[in-house]
Design a protein around this motif. Sequence first.
Motif, mmCIF file in Angstrom:
data_model
loop_
_atom_site.group_PDB
_atom_site.id
_atom_site.type_symbol
_atom_site.label_atom_id
_atom_site.label_comp_id
_atom_site.label_asym_id
_atom_site.label_seq_id
_atom_site.Cartn_x
_atom_site.Cartn_y
_atom_site.Cartn_z
ATOM 1 N N GLU A 164 -43.781 -87.734 0.827
ATOM 2 C CA GLU A 164 -44.231 -86.361 0.544
ATOM 3 C C GLU A 164 -43.483 -85.798 -0.662
ATOM 4 O OE1 GLU A 164 -43.702 -82.043 2.620
ATOM 5 O OE2 GLU A 164 -44.512 -83.596 3.937
ATOM 6 N N SER A 165 -42.189 -86.077 -0.748
ATOM 7 C CA SER A 165 -41.408 -85.546 -1.872
ATOM 8 C C SER A 165 -41.835 -86.185 -3.193
ATOM 9 C CB SER A 165 -39.908 -85.728 -1.629
ATOM 10 O OG SER A 165 -39.543 -87.087 -1.729
ATOM 11 N N ILE A 166 -42.218 -87.431 -3.167
ATOM 12 C CA ILE A 166 -42.686 -88.106 -4.377
ATOM 13 C C ILE A 166 -44.033 -87.534 -4.818
ATOM 14 C CG2 ILE A 166 -43.517 -90.319 -5.293
ATOM 15 C CD1 ILE A 166 -41.318 -91.644 -3.586
ATOM 16 N N ALA A 167 -44.870 -87.181 -3.860
ATOM 17 C CA ALA A 167 -46.199 -86.635 -4.172
ATOM 18 C C ALA A 167 -46.140 -85.161 -4.590
ATOM 19 C CB ALA A 167 -47.110 -86.800 -2.962
ATOM 20 N N SER A 168 -44.987 -84.512 -4.423
ATOM 21 C CA SER A 168 -44.854 -83.086 -4.742
ATOM 22 C C SER A 168 -44.685 -82.882 -6.242
ATOM 23 C CB SER A 168 -43.649 -82.490 -4.004
ATOM 24 O OG SER A 168 -42.437 -82.914 -4.622
ATOM 25 N N LYS A 169 -44.534 -81.634 -6.634
ATOM 26 C CA LYS A 169 -44.316 -81.286 -8.045
ATOM 27 C C LYS A 169 -43.054 -81.945 -8.602
ATOM 28 C CE LYS A 169 -46.671 -76.857 -7.875
ATOM 29 N NZ LYS A 169 -46.550 -75.408 -7.994
ATOM 30 N N ARG A 170 -42.109 -82.253 -7.733
ATOM 31 C CA ARG A 170 -40.869 -82.887 -8.190
ATOM 32 C C ARG A 170 -41.123 -84.289 -8.726
ATOM 33 N NH1 ARG A 170 -38.171 -80.580 -3.357
ATOM 34 N NH2 ARG A 170 -36.523 -79.232 -4.114
ATOM 35 N N GLY A 171 -41.997 -85.014 -8.041
ATOM 36 C CA GLY A 171 -42.283 -86.388 -8.437
ATOM 37 C C GLY A 171 -41.252 -87.393 -7.954
ATOM 38 N N LYS A 172 -40.223 -86.902 -7.289
ATOM 39 C CA LYS A 172 -39.180 -87.781 -6.757
ATOM 40 C C LYS A 172 -38.444 -87.018 -5.665
ATOM 41 C CE LYS A 172 -35.518 -86.414 -9.883
ATOM 42 N NZ LYS A 172 -34.199 -86.804 -10.254
ATOM 43 N N PRO A 173 -37.734 -87.723 -4.800
ATOM 44 C CA PRO A 173 -36.981 -87.023 -3.763
ATOM 45 C C PRO A 173 -35.780 -86.304 -4.355
ATOM 46 C CG PRO A 173 -36.952 -89.410 -3.393
ATOM 47 C CD PRO A 173 -37.655 -89.157 -4.684
ATOM 48 N N PRO A 174 -35.533 -85.062 -3.950
ATOM 49 C CA PRO A 174 -34.309 -84.405 -4.411
ATOM 50 C C PRO A 174 -33.105 -85.118 -3.793
ATOM 51 C CG PRO A 174 -35.416 -83.064 -2.749
ATOM 52 C CD PRO A 174 -36.312 -84.233 -3.028
ATOM 53 N N GLU A 175 -32.033 -85.219 -4.544
ATOM 54 C CA GLU A 175 -30.863 -85.979 -4.091
ATOM 55 C C GLU A 175 -30.372 -85.579 -2.703
ATOM 56 O OE1 GLU A 175 -31.549 -85.199 -7.152
ATOM 57 O OE2 GLU A 175 -31.270 -87.060 -8.247
ATOM 58 N N PRO A 176 -30.213 -84.268 -2.403
ATOM 59 C CA PRO A 176 -29.675 -83.949 -1.074
ATOM 60 C C PRO A 176 -30.600 -84.355 0.064
ATOM 61 C CG PRO A 176 -30.272 -81.951 -2.251
ATOM 62 C CD PRO A 176 -30.390 -83.083 -3.224
ATOM 63 N N MET A 177 -31.895 -84.495 -0.210
ATOM 64 C CA MET A 177 -32.817 -84.910 0.837
ATOM 65 C C MET A 177 -32.425 -86.269 1.404
ATOM 66 S SD MET A 177 -36.830 -85.843 0.806
ATOM 67 C CE MET A 177 -36.423 -87.559 0.524
ATOM 68 N N MET A 178 -31.848 -87.115 0.572
ATOM 69 C CA MET A 178 -31.448 -88.429 1.048
ATOM 70 C C MET A 178 -30.386 -88.318 2.142
ATOM 71 S SD MET A 178 -33.582 -90.224 -0.567
ATOM 72 C CE MET A 178 -33.036 -91.878 -0.161
ATOM 73 N N ALA A 179 -29.558 -87.288 2.088
ATOM 74 C CA ALA A 179 -28.589 -87.043 3.169
ATOM 75 C C ALA A 179 -29.283 -86.378 4.351
ATOM 76 C CB ALA A 179 -27.440 -86.174 2.666
ATOM 77 N N TRP A 180 -30.191 -85.462 4.069
ATOM 78 C CA TRP A 180 -30.878 -84.737 5.135
ATOM 79 C C TRP A 180 -31.776 -85.637 5.973
ATOM 80 C CZ3 TRP A 180 -32.782 -80.553 1.202
ATOM 81 C CH2 TRP A 180 -31.685 -79.770 0.789
ATOM 82 N N LEU A 181 -32.120 -86.818 5.452
ATOM 83 C CA LEU A 181 -32.984 -87.724 6.209
ATOM 84 C C LEU A 181 -32.370 -88.161 7.533
ATOM 85 C CD1 LEU A 181 -34.566 -89.976 3.431
ATOM 86 C CD2 LEU A 181 -35.733 -88.281 4.882
#
Length: 183
Positions: free
Chosen positions: A21-38
């Motif tokens: 979902e994060s890749i498909a968003s306007k960001r185009g990539k996962p935000p760094e802190p999301m990797m911890a939030w997973l």
Amino acid sequence: MRLKLLSPGEMSADQKAIYDESIASKRGKPPEPMMAWLASPEMARHATRLGAFLRYDTSLSDAHAELAILVTARHWTAHFEWYAHKRFALNAGLDPAVIEDIKNRRTPTFGETRERVIYDVAKSLHEAQGLSKPLYDEANEVLGAKALAEIIGLCGYYTMVSMTLNTYEFGLPDGQVSELASS
């Protein structure tokens, strides 16, 4: 870094769905802190969606949003956050002298009242844990209720981001050195 970043192949189905979902968003990539939030997929889902709204869909200009984010990053001495958002702020047209003053914990001189009020609000939220009545009244008059709420949201969200990045000791890209002094 204190965290082993999961590759998409190592993620659970819930984690992979949030990552995709994060890749498909306007960001185009996962935000760094999301990797911890997973570690908490539902938290990651909600936090990432909130972050996308605050970053891309508020009533604030990019420069004004980045101003609030930089005040937050500096308050927390969040090295990665400063590194990432300084570039965004410069690209959005925020005055480099303002950025330099924030970096050095000096009160900037602003060319417009709106920027000064955003700075004052963000600074007060972090240092005084709220707004004095005069600052609150000025913020409502100059910014309006919607923008004030969004600035509070930006400062709160990027506080969580800064805490995450600092706790897990996210580093800067290879060859990059932090501009922020620890004090």
